[in-house]
Write a protein that holds these residues in place. Structure first.
Motif, short mmCIF file in Angstrom:
data_model
loop_
_atom_site.label_atom_id
_atom_site.label_comp_id
_atom_site.label_asym_id
_atom_site.label_seq_id
_atom_site.Cartn_x
_atom_site.Cartn_y
_atom_site.Cartn_z
N ARG A 155 75.00 46.85 -20.71
CA ARG A 155 74.76 47.46 -19.39
C ARG A 155 73.39 48.11 -19.29
N ASP A 156 72.97 48.79 -20.37
CA ASP A 156 71.74 49.59 -20.29
C ASP A 156 70.54 48.98 -21.03
N LEU A 157 70.81 48.16 -22.06
CA LEU A 157 69.71 47.61 -22.88
C LEU A 157 69.51 46.12 -22.66
N ASN A 158 70.24 45.55 -21.71
CA ASN A 158 70.09 44.14 -21.34
C ASN A 158 70.39 43.15 -22.47
N VAL A 159 71.28 43.54 -23.38
CA VAL A 159 71.71 42.59 -24.41
C VAL A 159 72.54 41.50 -23.73
N ARG A 160 72.24 40.24 -24.07
CA ARG A 160 72.96 39.12 -23.45
C ARG A 160 73.71 38.28 -24.47
N SER A 161 73.04 37.85 -25.53
CA SER A 161 73.73 37.00 -26.51
C SER A 161 73.84 37.71 -27.85
N TYR A 162 74.87 37.32 -28.60
CA TYR A 162 75.18 38.01 -29.86
C TYR A 162 75.81 37.02 -30.82
N LEU A 163 75.34 37.05 -32.06
CA LEU A 163 76.00 36.29 -33.13
C LEU A 163 76.20 37.24 -34.30
N GLY A 164 77.47 37.45 -34.67
CA GLY A 164 77.78 38.34 -35.79
C GLY A 164 78.84 37.72 -36.69
N VAL A 165 78.68 37.93 -37.99
CA VAL A 165 79.67 37.43 -38.96
C VAL A 165 80.21 38.62 -39.74
N PRO A 166 81.48 38.54 -40.16
CA PRO A 166 82.09 39.67 -40.89
C PRO A 166 81.57 39.79 -42.31
N LEU A 167 81.47 41.04 -42.77
CA LEU A 167 81.14 41.33 -44.16
C LEU A 167 82.47 41.56 -44.88
N VAL A 168 82.94 40.54 -45.57
CA VAL A 168 84.29 40.56 -46.14
C VAL A 168 84.23 40.75 -47.66
N THR A 169 84.97 41.75 -48.15
CA THR A 169 85.02 41.98 -49.60
C THR A 169 85.94 40.95 -50.26
N LYS A 170 85.92 40.89 -51.57
CA LYS A 170 86.73 39.91 -52.29
C LYS A 170 88.22 40.17 -52.11
N ASP A 171 88.59 41.42 -51.78
CA ASP A 171 90.01 41.71 -51.53
C ASP A 171 90.34 41.69 -50.03
N GLY A 172 89.46 41.11 -49.22
CA GLY A 172 89.80 40.82 -47.83
C GLY A 172 89.52 41.88 -46.79
N PHE A 173 88.84 42.98 -47.15
CA PHE A 173 88.52 44.01 -46.17
C PHE A 173 87.20 43.70 -45.46
N VAL A 174 87.19 43.86 -44.13
CA VAL A 174 85.98 43.65 -43.35
C VAL A 174 85.24 44.98 -43.21
N LEU A 175 84.09 45.09 -43.87
CA LEU A 175 83.34 46.35 -43.87
C LEU A 175 82.53 46.55 -42.61
N GLY A 176 82.19 45.46 -41.96
CA GLY A 176 81.34 45.53 -40.76
C GLY A 176 80.82 44.15 -40.46
N SER A 177 79.56 44.08 -40.03
CA SER A 177 79.02 42.77 -39.66
C SER A 177 77.53 42.69 -39.94
N LEU A 178 77.06 41.45 -40.06
CA LEU A 178 75.64 41.12 -40.07
C LEU A 178 75.40 40.33 -38.80
N CYS A 179 74.44 40.75 -37.99
CA CYS A 179 74.33 40.13 -36.68
C CYS A 179 72.88 39.93 -36.22
N GLY A 180 72.74 39.04 -35.25
CA GLY A 180 71.50 38.84 -34.53
C GLY A 180 71.78 39.02 -33.05
N ILE A 181 70.86 39.68 -32.33
CA ILE A 181 71.07 40.02 -30.92
C ILE A 181 69.86 39.58 -30.10
N ASP A 182 70.14 39.01 -28.93
CA ASP A 182 69.05 38.58 -28.05
C ASP A 182 69.24 39.15 -26.65
N THR A 183 68.14 39.35 -25.95
CA THR A 183 68.18 39.83 -24.57
C THR A 183 68.17 38.66 -23.58
#
Length: 343
Positions: free
Chosen positions: A111-139
């Motif tokens: 809404r405020d920063l004009n982000v339009r497209s996003y690609l993110g993948v999960p950061l998954v530990t060996k025991d299956g927990f998703v810690l967050g993401s690694l992503c690329g963002i475009d306007t």
């Protein structure tokens, strides 16, 4: 005055508390910038050709940005991020136009920063927990392809390995600093470190300050074909070089022994009893708590299949372009139909 719609909040996964505990156990929240993570976001930014790249770690009510390039921020409310949806769904999030999607249209960054497209993948530990993401963002509105998703997943896998090894090394370092430490804890942490390294899908090799190989993991042998026993006789980094390795790549990697900065690169490496492979490498110098150099380490991954996929997709894209060009040429210059003249 028209009221803006409310943000659609991603539900919390059932294992969220265990997931947060796992993240906190890595001792990485609220830490300063570290070159090994900064380099990954810079590479992602360049690879995806986007203005913004982020390593986002999802805490209970916020997302901590371990590394961010392209904008200034340290964290954001969890419910205001794309990342929260990745944690919930435990899968890749590929958004062509966030403004047109109900779940994302009211996010502050859209809404405020004009982000339009996003690609993110999960950061998954060996025991299956998703810690967050690694992503690329475009306007700009854009569509990310399969090869870009695969490449980002490769970086995410390496990133999680770096985070887990960082935590285990930190634990050992803290024990050493205590002076009088519990030997059972040290042995246990060493065992955990070895187990984590051997469970990695990526290859791992470590050298001492004399550049002699002192440790390799199981994946090292699977990828290179060099046995653990044979690796003990290795010195330097020549085993990563084949006849196809470019001279400039050879020089750059060899410089890793003489500089303190992290090096990430891709080169062609040999495989015993097999064809050469495309090798994605992260090489770094190791230091103790006094800042003294103790050796070197390298995480690497065979990305040959990924590169073949990229080449195939590029060929298909070019074929599609030629078909479209041919179609429009026919529309503008339709073939002449000649009537047969009667005698």
């Amino acid at each position: 005055m028209r009221k803006s719609a409310a943000i659609v909040v991603a539900p919390r996964p059932k294992d969220d508390q265990d997931r947060v505990d796992k993240l906190k156990g890595l001792n990485i929240l609220d830490t300063e910038k570290e070159e090994q993570f900064e380099e990954i976001t810079r590479l992602v930014k360049s690879m995806l050709k986007v203005p913004i790249s982020i390593i986002g770690l999802v805490d209970k009510e916020r997302v901590f940005f371990k590394s961010i390039v392209g904008m200034e921020a340290k964290q954001a409310p969890r419910d205001d991020t794309f990342c929260s949806w990745i944690v919930y769904n435990k899968s890749v999030l590929n958004v062509k136009n966030a403004e047109a999607e109900e779940n994302f249209a009211q996010l502050p960054c859209v809404r405020d920063l004009n982000v339009r497209s996003y690609l993110g993948v999960p950061l998954v530990t060996k025991d299956g927990f998703v810690l967050g993401s690694l992503c690329g963002i475009d306007t700009e509105e854009r569509e990310f392809g399969d090869s870009e998703v695969a490449a980002l997943n490769n970086f995410a896998s390496i990133l999680v390995s770096l985070m887990e090894m960082r935590a285990l090394n930190l634990s050992l370092k803290e024990q050493r600093e205590l002076g009088e430490f519990d030997i059972d804890i040290v042995v246990k942490d060493n065992d955990r470190l070895l187990m984590a390294v051997n469970m990695m899908k990526e290859g791992y090799v470590q050298w001492n300050v004399e550049r002699k190989v002192v440790f390799v993991n199981d994946s090292f042998s699977k990828i290179t074909g060099i046995s653990t026993r044979e690796s003990k006789e290795l010195k330097g980094i020549d085993f990563f070089f084949s006849q196809q390795t470019l001279e400039e790549d050879r020089k750059r990697l060899e410089e890793g022994f003489d500089v303190s900065e992290l090096i990430e690169m891709e080169l062609v490496s040999p495989r015993r009893e097999g064809e050469d492979f495309k090798n994605l490498i992260v090489f770094q110098t190791l230091f103790n708590n006094k800042g003294q150099k103790t050796g070197y380490s390298c995480i690497f991954k065979d990305v040959s299949e990924l590169r073949r996929l990229e080449e195939q997709l590029e060929m298909e894209r070019k074929r599609d372009e030629l078909k479209k060009r041919s179609f429009f040429d026919e529309e503008e210059n339709p073939p002449c139909k000649h009537r047969k003249l009667r005698n």
